[in-house]
Write an enzyme that holds these catalytic residues in place. Structure first.
Site, PDB file in Angstrom:
ATOM      1  N   LYS A 247      56.322 -17.553  79.594  1.00 45.72           N
ATOM      2  CA  LYS A 247      56.624 -18.838  79.283  1.00 45.72           C
ATOM      3  C   LYS A 247      58.254 -19.023  79.484  1.00 45.72           C
ATOM      4  O   LYS A 247      58.568 -17.649  79.335  1.00 45.72           O
ATOM      5  CB  LYS A 247      56.434 -19.032  77.840  1.00 45.72           C
ATOM      6  CG  LYS A 247      56.856 -20.528  76.735  1.00 45.72           C
ATOM      7  CD  LYS A 247      56.169 -20.426  74.993  1.00 45.72           C
ATOM      8  CE  LYS A 247      56.406 -21.570  75.242  1.00 45.72           C
ATOM      9  NZ  LYS A 247      56.028 -22.255  73.462  1.00 45.72           N
ATOM     10  N   GLU A 335      44.155 -24.594  60.671  1.00 45.26           N
ATOM     11  CA  GLU A 335      44.371 -25.181  59.606  1.00 45.26           C
ATOM     12  C   GLU A 335      43.133 -24.866  58.742  1.00 45.26           C
ATOM     13  O   GLU A 335      43.291 -25.410  57.326  1.00 45.26           O
ATOM     14  CB  GLU A 335      44.713 -26.939  60.227  1.00 45.26           C
ATOM     15  CG  GLU A 335      45.720 -26.978  60.796  1.00 45.26           C
ATOM     16  CD  GLU A 335      46.230 -26.799  62.008  1.00 45.26           C
ATOM     17  OE1 GLU A 335      46.581 -27.274  63.642  1.00 45.26           O
ATOM     18  OE2 GLU A 335      44.794 -26.668  62.404  1.00 45.26           O
ATOM     19  N   ARG A 363      44.008 -31.881  60.445  1.00 46.83           N
ATOM     20  CA  ARG A 363      42.371 -31.299  60.924  1.00 46.83           C
ATOM     21  C   ARG A 363      41.729 -30.116  59.393  1.00 46.83           C
ATOM     22  O   ARG A 363      40.912 -29.826  60.420  1.00 46.83           O
ATOM     23  CB  ARG A 363      43.413 -30.265  61.694  1.00 46.83           C
ATOM     24  CG  ARG A 363      43.687 -30.827  62.827  1.00 46.83           C
ATOM     25  CD  ARG A 363      44.957 -29.657  63.554  1.00 46.83           C
ATOM     26  NE  ARG A 363      44.380 -28.690  64.216  1.00 46.83           N
ATOM     27  CZ  ARG A 363      43.919 -28.937  65.642  1.00 46.83           C
ATOM     28  NH1 ARG A 363      44.336 -29.770  66.550  1.00 46.83           N
ATOM     29  NH2 ARG A 363      43.512 -27.593  65.666  1.00 46.83           N
TER      30      ARG A 363
END
Length: 591
Positions: A247, A335, A363
């Site tokens: 990244k 979640e 969610r």
């Protein structure tokens, strides 16, 4: 100066005219292009830099847009946008009227699926693949998903289904060991063992799910990527390519501090140094009020627990994780699990602060209802980024929470108007409630200069109590949460200010009905304002009260209209919704 390769590429068909040997140079130019614009315009940097070679290889090998490409979350899709007819618009990224920061179907035929929340790509691409099969179409379907997102339950559901189909699906795992914060969990450890060659091939979990597994390979080796993708095009059924990337690749500072450079703000395009914002005498961020208060509360009570799904930095749960590592948990992008884990702990007497961004709590809606509220467990939901959040746009605005929580029995809902209110409601909740509570607060800073967390100043808040902020005669303005500060500013500058009373209804549920009776009896007109959707929110609650009690006062409800609000600055979007200070001044002046 020699002409750049990128100058001649506006769409993937242009890209496919290049020789393979030219692609590393194109990758460098694409990285430089992203860095140059994001350094000035801001946005999600690290993820897109990490998949430059993959992006080029995918559009080079596959016949996009006929072949369908789905990017999970979409943080990494800047290179994709630039190569798919949006290079000349990329400088408008995330700005009002400009292109979206995420793939969006209405924006381009190359954006096959709208994204923004994680772990949807495998299910979406599988759906496309099955549909193509049924229609007799010969297409490829590719889902690019990160190692943080693939740990989410929905991704497992997609893999589980795909493995028993013969769909033409390719799942590419972009494994960089980080989401926004570093990836966590047993799956992360498994992927690490695969990368390090410690896991024998016969024990490969993906192969066990009936995928043709390839990798892991270097995701920055464009020749190797193209070779594997060309081979996989000929393989029937579900396929899985595991690639290793870095990244922030190509910008030294972004590689070194991957969390900070996920979305670094403005920075020097050459050195990578972040351009500091003046933060002298600025109010504290709401997320830091939460994080620092939680630490102070946890010092006094060993039963206090902190839980967050993959947002320890963004929510400032990191403070609790540093201070009490055995009592604070990052559960990854999960979640639903976070909510039910909180419920399980609450059954055993733990005081659980479950911090989830408002948009992501959507969610876990069934878990809120079935596992928490139905059992009346006193879980403390801390909803960061509530209301309009700005440049991330429609996928990230936390504008539905008041409406979707208000209809749930047993739920208390509180929206602090400032940092002191947030500190005190956290303290109040920590002492033990008889019901679950949702505390929603906005992205960004409060309004109190030099505010400090001080447990010597913690005060109990009376549940369900509203307050008069300003006396007035004719019109009562009822606000909830931080948006009430816009009301106060607007009322300061109008000539007929004495006509207006202003009330703070921090508690959206339970409503202070005793005060509402007084307000409806005293004022001819009522105006409600909230940083949430009009339908079903705070204003709806006031209107329901009026109908139930046969009041005929005029009631005007202000908030987010019945439409998805796109991206722009918070100020710009408040203007569109007519809840900014200037719009309120104009409205109030007409009464």
């Amino acid at each position: 100066m020699s002409k750049k390769l990128l100058d001649s590429i506006n769409k993937p068909s242009d890209l496919r005219k290049l020789e393979t040997a030219q692609l590393p140079q194109l990758a460098k130019e694409l990285r430089d292009f992203i860095i140059d614009i994001v350094s000035v315009k801001e946005g999600h940097l690290g993820a897109s830099l990490g998949v430059v070679e993959l992006t080029i290889a995918l559009h080079y090998v596959f016949n996009t847009p006929n072949d369908l490409l789905v990017w999970d979350v979409g943080h990494q899709a800047y290179g994709h946008k630039i190569l798919t007819e949006r290079k000349n618009k990329f400088h408008t990224n995330r700005q009002l009227g400009g292109i979206s920061g995420f793939p969006k179907r209405g924006e381009s035929v190359y954006d096959t699926f709208g994204v923004g929340h994680s772990s949807t790509s495998i299910s979406a691409a599988l759906g496309m693949a099955i549909a193509s099969q049924l229609k007799g179409e010969n297409k490829h379907h590719i889902a690019v998903i990160g190692d943080a997102s693939i740990a989410s339950g929905m991704a497992f559901e997609g893999l589980n289904h795909a493995g028993v189909t013969d769909a033409n699906l390719l799942v590419i795992l972009n494994d960089n060991a980080i989401g926004i914060d570093p990836s966590v969990g047993a799956l992360k450890n498994y992927l690490t063992s695969v990368k390090e060659g410690k896991n024998p091939k016969q024990n490969n979990m993906i192969k066990s799910l009936n995928f043709d597994y390839s990798g892991p390979i270097d995701g920055h080796d464009i020749t190797a990527l193209i070779s594997d993708l060309e081979r996989l095009k000929k393989v029937k059924g579900p396929k899985f390519l595991h690639i290793i990337t870095t990244k922030g690749k190509g910008l030294q500072q972004a590689e070194k501090d991957q969390v900070k450079y996920h979305a670094p703000g403005k920075f020097d395009a050459i050195t990578g140094e972040i351009i500091p914002k003046s933060e002298e005498n600025l109010p504290m961020k709401f997320q830091d009020v939460f994080g620092l208060t939680l630490v102070e509360l946890a010092k006094k009570n060993k039963n206090i627990i902190g839980i967050t799904p993959a947002m320890p930095s963004g929510s400032s749960m990191k403070f609790m994780m540093d201070a009490f590592p055995d009592r604070a948990f990052d559960v990854g992008i999960a979640e639903q699990h976070a909510v039910t884990l909180s419920a399980g702990m609450a059954t055993q007497g733990m005081i659980v602060f479950c911090n989830i961004y408002s948009t992501f709590l959507q969610r876990a809606y069934d878990q809120i209802i079935h596992d928490v509220a139905l059992q009346n467990l006193p879980v403390i939901f801390c909803l960061d980024r509530a209301g309009i959040v700005g440049e991330d746009g429609a996928t990230h605005h936390g504008v539905f929470d008041l409406a979707y929580l208000r209809c749930i029995p047993n739920m208390i809902i509180y929206a602090p108007k400032d940092e002191l209110d947030l500190q005190n409601i956290l303290y109040t909740a920590s002492l033990g409630l008889n019901h679950p509570i949702a505390i929603r607060y906005p992205r960004g800073r409060g309004k109190i200069s030099n505010f400090k967390i001080s447990n010597s100043k913690f005060q109990m808040i009376e549940i369900g109590k509203a307050h008069l902020l300003k006396k007035g005669t004719k019109v009562a303005v009822l606000s909830t949460g931080f948006i009430g500060n816009n009301v106060s500013k607007a009322l300061e500058s109008i000539q007929n200010k004495n006509d207006f009373a202003h009330y703070d209804f921090s508690f959206v549920k339970p409503l202070d009905e005793m005060l509402l009776h007084e307000i409806f009896g005293k004022h001819t007109s009522i105006i409600t304002i909230e940083d949430g959707v009009i339908k079903g929110g705070f204003g709806s609650a006031v209107c329901e009260f009026a109908v139930a009690n046969n009041y005929t006062n005029s009631v005007k409800v202000l908030g987010i209209p019945d439409a998805f609000i796109e991206h722009g600055t918070i100020d710009e979007l408040q203007q569109i919704c007519k809840i900014d200070v200037k719009s309120l001044e104009i409205l109030f002046s007409k009464y």
